[in-house]
Design an enzyme around this catalytic site. Structure first.
Site, PDB file in Angstrom:
ATOM      1  N   LYS A  52       0.501  -1.658   0.179  1.00 57.61           N
ATOM      2  CA  LYS A  52       0.135  -0.386   0.255  1.00 57.61           C
ATOM      3  C   LYS A  52       1.127   0.751   0.553  1.00 57.61           C
ATOM      4  O   LYS A  52       0.727   1.874  -0.633  1.00 57.61           O
ATOM      5  CB  LYS A  52      -0.887  -0.431   1.594  1.00 57.61           C
ATOM      6  CG  LYS A  52      -2.005  -0.809   1.435  1.00 57.61           C
ATOM      7  CD  LYS A  52      -2.318  -1.164   2.600  1.00 57.61           C
ATOM      8  CE  LYS A  52      -3.762  -2.158   2.239  1.00 57.61           C
ATOM      9  NZ  LYS A  52      -4.258  -3.134   3.466  1.00 57.61           N
ATOM     10  N   GLN A  96      -4.339  -1.729   9.689  1.00 59.60           N
ATOM     11  CA  GLN A  96      -4.013  -2.762   9.471  1.00 59.60           C
ATOM     12  C   GLN A  96      -4.448  -3.775   9.819  1.00 59.60           C
ATOM     13  O   GLN A  96      -3.924  -4.250  11.246  1.00 59.60           O
ATOM     14  CB  GLN A  96      -2.967  -3.422   9.009  1.00 59.60           C
ATOM     15  CG  GLN A  96      -2.673  -4.461   8.258  1.00 59.60           C
ATOM     16  CD  GLN A  96      -2.987  -4.382   6.332  1.00 59.60           C
ATOM     17  OE1 GLN A  96      -2.698  -3.659   5.949  1.00 59.60           O
ATOM     18  NE2 GLN A  96      -3.493  -5.568   6.416  1.00 59.60           N
ATOM     19  N   ASP A 119     -11.037   2.811   4.197  1.00 68.06           N
ATOM     20  CA  ASP A 119     -10.845   0.784   3.957  1.00 68.06           C
ATOM     21  C   ASP A 119     -13.034   0.859   4.111  1.00 68.06           C
ATOM     22  O   ASP A 119     -13.226  -0.685   3.571  1.00 68.06           O
ATOM     23  CB  ASP A 119     -10.236   0.423   5.492  1.00 68.06           C
ATOM     24  CG  ASP A 119      -9.300  -0.022   4.843  1.00 68.06           C
ATOM     25  OD1 ASP A 119      -8.815  -0.595   3.748  1.00 68.06           O
ATOM     26  OD2 ASP A 119      -8.342  -0.429   6.138  1.00 68.06           O
TER      27      ASP A 119
END
Ligand code: NAD
Length: 292
Positions: A52, A96, A119
């Site tokens: 990412k 994460q 997200d």
């Protein structure tokens, strides 16, 4: 059979984003900035976060990776989240997952400012998605929609079968495929570990989205001729044929099904790269203030 090439499509999207970043800079705007929190040193999480961060560099975004030890307390993690929420120069924040067991993932997700939740996991953004309001769509389902859109796969009126009901893939995917839009307008069946007669259901799918995390679970006996298959699964298995000693397998036995389907995503190179591209897309949307 047509390969839904996530690698190529994600590179196209990254180029489009990079062009937008250049024009933001040209007009004197602030460079989009994504912040990621990584707790502990799980190998897979480390790989995903690094990918990412690298993708941010590629499109010209700023990125900040905050590494916290496995022993971090929930209070300390929540403080870190709050700091980023309050930082006007940061557009997107991802934590994460999975987190170590002593940390409550839902509590942490809820602590993220929904305006920075690129997200798309915050309950308020999931609610907005269900109501078809503008929001950040969860990156993996959003990447699948984008692939179906760019390859002009006809979804209207089709039977879409989703395998797996996770909060990040299966459940949102089933909602999105049923929406009155393109891609969408499907009749959706959401299946899971308690589903009976799964094979009968998958055999009636026009579009089969597989996200259960069991390598090569779907074979040619379980599908009908002409189905479009989206393989979300990623399982790392040992291999003596690769330099790294590992290879990635999907939830679909590609070789077995490839001559029976109309479209299919490969693993690797299908849904995975699209997930990262859509995370960048959400960060750009946030930076441009297009939703909130
Ligand atoms: P998960 O691991 O949280 O849950 C698995 C789901 O599969 C559950 O809902 C369970 O009910 C269902 N399931 C298990 N066995 C089943 C069976 N025999 N029949 C029917 N359903 C069954 O799911 P997840 O987090 O969505 O991950 C699924 C897979 O997708 C994993 O391999 C994961 O690594 C991968 N994944 C890939 C991406 C990507 O970007 N490509 C993103 C997220 C997840």
């Amino acid at each position: 059979m047509i390969i839904l090439d996530g690698k190529k499509t994600s590179n196209d999207i990254k180029e489009e984003i990079a062009d937008e970043v250049k024009s933001i800079i040209f007009s004197g705007g602030r460079i989009p900035h994504l912040s990621a929190i990584l707790v502990g040193n799980d190998g897979a999480s480390e790989t995903y976060v690094n990918a990412k961060v690298k993708a941010c560099e590629k499109v010209g975004f700023k990125s900040t990776l905050i590494r916290l030890p496995n022993s971090v307390t929930e209070k300390e993690l929540l403080l870190e989240v709050e700091k980023i929420n309050n930082n006007q120069n940061i557009d997107g924040l991802i934590v994460q997952l999975p987190l170590p067991n002593h940390l409550d993932e839902m509590k942490v997700t809820e602590a993220i400012d929904p305006k920075k939740d690129v997200d798309g996991f915050h309950p308020s953004n999931i609610g907005r998605m269900c109501l078809n309001l503008p929001t950040y769509l969860p990156a993996t389902p959003s990447g699948i929609l984008e692939l179906l859109k760019r390859y002009e796969v006809n979804t209207s009126g089709k039977h879409c079968v989703v395998i797996g009901r996770s909060h990040i893939v299966g459940s949102p995917m089933s909602i999105l495929m049923a929406r009155n839009s393109f891609p969408g307008n499907c009749t959706v069946t959401l299946t899971h570990s308690r589903t009976e007669n799964l094979k009968e259901i998958t055999k009636s799918a026009d579009i089969l989205i597989v996200a259960l995390g069991k390598s090569e679970f779907i074979n040619s006996d379980m599908i009908k001729e002409g189905v479009c298959i989206i393989d979300v699964g990623i399982t790392r298995v040992k291999s003596d044929k690769t330099k790294s000693g590992w290879k990635l397998l999907g939830d679909v036995n590609f070789e077995d099904v490839k001559n029976k389907c109309s479209y299919i995503t490969p693993v690797p190179g299908g849904v995975g790269p699209m997930t990262i591209a859509m995370l960048l897309q959400n960060t750009l949307i946030s930076a441009k203030g297009e939703i909130f």
